[in-house]
Enzyme design. Structure first.
Site, PDB file in Angstrom:
ATOM      1  N   GLU A 125       0.785  -1.246   0.000  1.00 26.13           N
ATOM      2  CA  GLU A 125       0.000   0.000   0.000  1.00 26.13           C
ATOM      3  C   GLU A 125       0.813   1.290   0.000  1.00 26.13           C
ATOM      4  O   GLU A 125       0.505   2.211   0.761  1.00 26.13           O
ATOM      5  CB  GLU A 125      -0.954  -0.009   1.203  1.00 26.13           C
ATOM      6  CG  GLU A 125      -1.862  -1.227   1.205  1.00 26.13           C
ATOM      7  CD  GLU A 125      -2.790  -1.288   2.424  1.00 26.13           C
ATOM      8  OE1 GLU A 125      -2.606  -0.523   3.369  1.00 26.13           O
ATOM      9  OE2 GLU A 125      -3.706  -2.134   2.408  1.00 26.13           O
ATOM     10  N   GLU A 232      -6.057 -10.819  -1.144  1.00 21.52           N
ATOM     11  CA  GLU A 232      -6.913 -10.608   0.036  1.00 21.52           C
ATOM     12  C   GLU A 232      -8.385 -10.550  -0.351  1.00 21.52           C
ATOM     13  O   GLU A 232      -9.147  -9.716   0.133  1.00 21.52           O
ATOM     14  CB  GLU A 232      -6.535  -9.290   0.743  1.00 21.52           C
ATOM     15  CG  GLU A 232      -5.053  -9.140   1.030  1.00 21.52           C
ATOM     16  CD  GLU A 232      -4.693  -7.911   1.865  1.00 21.52           C
ATOM     17  OE1 GLU A 232      -5.606  -7.246   2.377  1.00 21.52           O
ATOM     18  OE2 GLU A 232      -3.495  -7.650   2.004  1.00 21.52           O
TER      19      GLU A 232
HETATM   20  C1  GLA Z   1      -4.990  -4.479   4.353  1.00 20.30           C
HETATM   21  C2  GLA Z   1      -3.728  -5.222   4.742  1.00 20.30           C
HETATM   22  C3  GLA Z   1      -4.044  -6.505   5.450  1.00 20.30           C
HETATM   23  C4  GLA Z   1      -5.135  -6.340   6.476  1.00 20.30           C
HETATM   24  C5  GLA Z   1      -6.338  -5.746   5.820  1.00 20.30           C
HETATM   25  C6  GLA Z   1      -7.452  -5.645   6.812  1.00 20.30           C
HETATM   26  O1  GLA Z   1      -5.593  -4.976   3.227  1.00 20.30           O
HETATM   27  O2  GLA Z   1      -2.887  -5.515   3.658  1.00 20.30           O
HETATM   28  O3  GLA Z   1      -2.894  -6.970   6.087  1.00 20.30           O
HETATM   29  O4  GLA Z   1      -4.695  -5.527   7.523  1.00 20.30           O
HETATM   30  O5  GLA Z   1      -5.973  -4.474   5.346  1.00 20.30           O
HETATM   31  O6  GLA Z   1      -7.682  -6.856   7.467  1.00 20.30           O
END
Ligand code: GLA
Length: 321
Positions: A125, A232
């Site tokens: 990020e 994710e």
């Molecule tokens: C982001 C992070 C993850 C996690 C999510 C929320 O996507 O990359 O590690 O913290 O937020 O669960």
């Protein structure tokens, strides 16, 4: 019942985010359907190195042992992030000292989990998505300068040459943000920086992004000739700004969600030459970060298994091909 990982064995790994609790409470589902895991928090810097000179490996070790015992690959998550990183690491006299600390951290953590961790999110990020700036303000940027990701990927590759390193982000299909991600990573590749792949977090909802947007993003990233991981994925029942609450998921929303999962996985399969892993951010709907985000204590049902660990319609639909 068919196993996800078997059905997808000629396509990509199927992963799940796990934590210290779910490796016990959801062990059956994890070992039956998944061949890759990602720690929710346990391999983040704040968890592993909360204070200078002290590593706390217990929770990560427990999950790692579970992976070893069940022969699961692990996605390492994450080295450099603006969140969940202890402040002490930035108390340095200069850039060189911070790079030295980072190198030591990667050597210790990466070395400890070397066998089962097949890749790391080297940077998470780093791209700004609220203003016109390209890079998000962070201590890493402040202390290391605008090419800090070059340093991170170079150091990581130097320390762990056989591993793959990813740039991971959210809103990664958004046209403005995906261009920033693309330009940034392309710039790194042009400078000879060893980036191996792009992590597409894929926190989506039943209303979007559209399949066209997904495909455009995949095309763009694939054109960099890098590996792609979906890192994710979850499919929220609510649009981001919708704060309504529901006691139970209505049947038509469950159906809509199943269709979204089916459509997305169909596209993932079409891109199997580029995609090596698709990870769900959780296992079953009884434990999901979306119960507290973006609305605190609002129940959500974003995953493939329900609160009782039974397969949902979405599960069956991604097996239909
Ligand atoms: C982001 C992070 C993850 C996690 C999510 C929320 O996507 O990359 O590690 O913290 O937020 O669960």
């Amino acid at each position: 019942m068919q196993r996800l990982k078997d059905k997808y064995k000629d396509y990509f790994k199927i992963g799940a985010e796990v934590n210290s609790w779910t490796i016990k409470s959801h062990a059956d589902l994890i070992t039956t359907h998944f061949n890759s895991i990602t720690c929710e928090n346990e391999m983040k810097p704040i968890s592993l190195a909360p204070e200078e000179g002290r590593f706390t490996f217990e929770r990560a070790d427990e999950i790692y042992d579970f992976a070893v015992k069940n022969d699961l690959g692990v996605r390492g998550h994450t080295f450099v992030w603006h969140n969940q990183t202890p402040d002490w690491i930035f108390n340095v006299k200069d850039r060189e000292e911070l790079l030295e600390r980072l190198k030591n951290y990667i050597a210790v953590v990466g070395g400890r989990y070397r066998d089962k961790v097949y890749c790391w999110d080297a940077v998470n990020e780093a791209i700004e998505d609220k203003t016109d700036l390209v890079l998000r303000q962070s201590k890493w940027l402040e202390k290391l300068g605008e090419h800090y990701m070059d340093d991170v990927f170079r150091i990581a590759k130097e320390v762990l040459p056989e591993k793959e390193f990813f740039y991971n982000d959210y809103n990664e299909t958004n046209p403005v943000k995906r261009k920033k991600i693309y330009d940034t990573v392309k710039g790194m590749l042009d400078r000879g920086v060893p980036v191996d792949g792009i992590g597409m977090q894929m926190h989506i909802n039943i209303y979007g992004p559209s399949i066209d947007e997904l495909k455009s993003a995949l095309e763009l990233y694939a054109s960099l000739n890098l590996r792609i991981h979906v890192t994710e994925m979850d499919v929220s029942m609510f649009e981001f700004n919708d704060h309504t609450r529901l006691d139970n998921p209505p049947a038509e929303l469950i159906e809509k969600q199943a269709q979204v999962y089916a459509d997305y996985f169909k596209v993932f399969r079409e891109y199997k030459d580029h995609i090596d892993c698709v990870t769900l951010w959780g296992v079953a709907d009884d434990m999901t970060w979306l119960d507290n985000f973006p609305v605190p204590r609002r129940k959500n049902w974003p995953l493939l298994f329900d609160v009782n660990h039974n397969p949902k319609e979405a599960f069956y639909r991604i097996l239909e091909f």
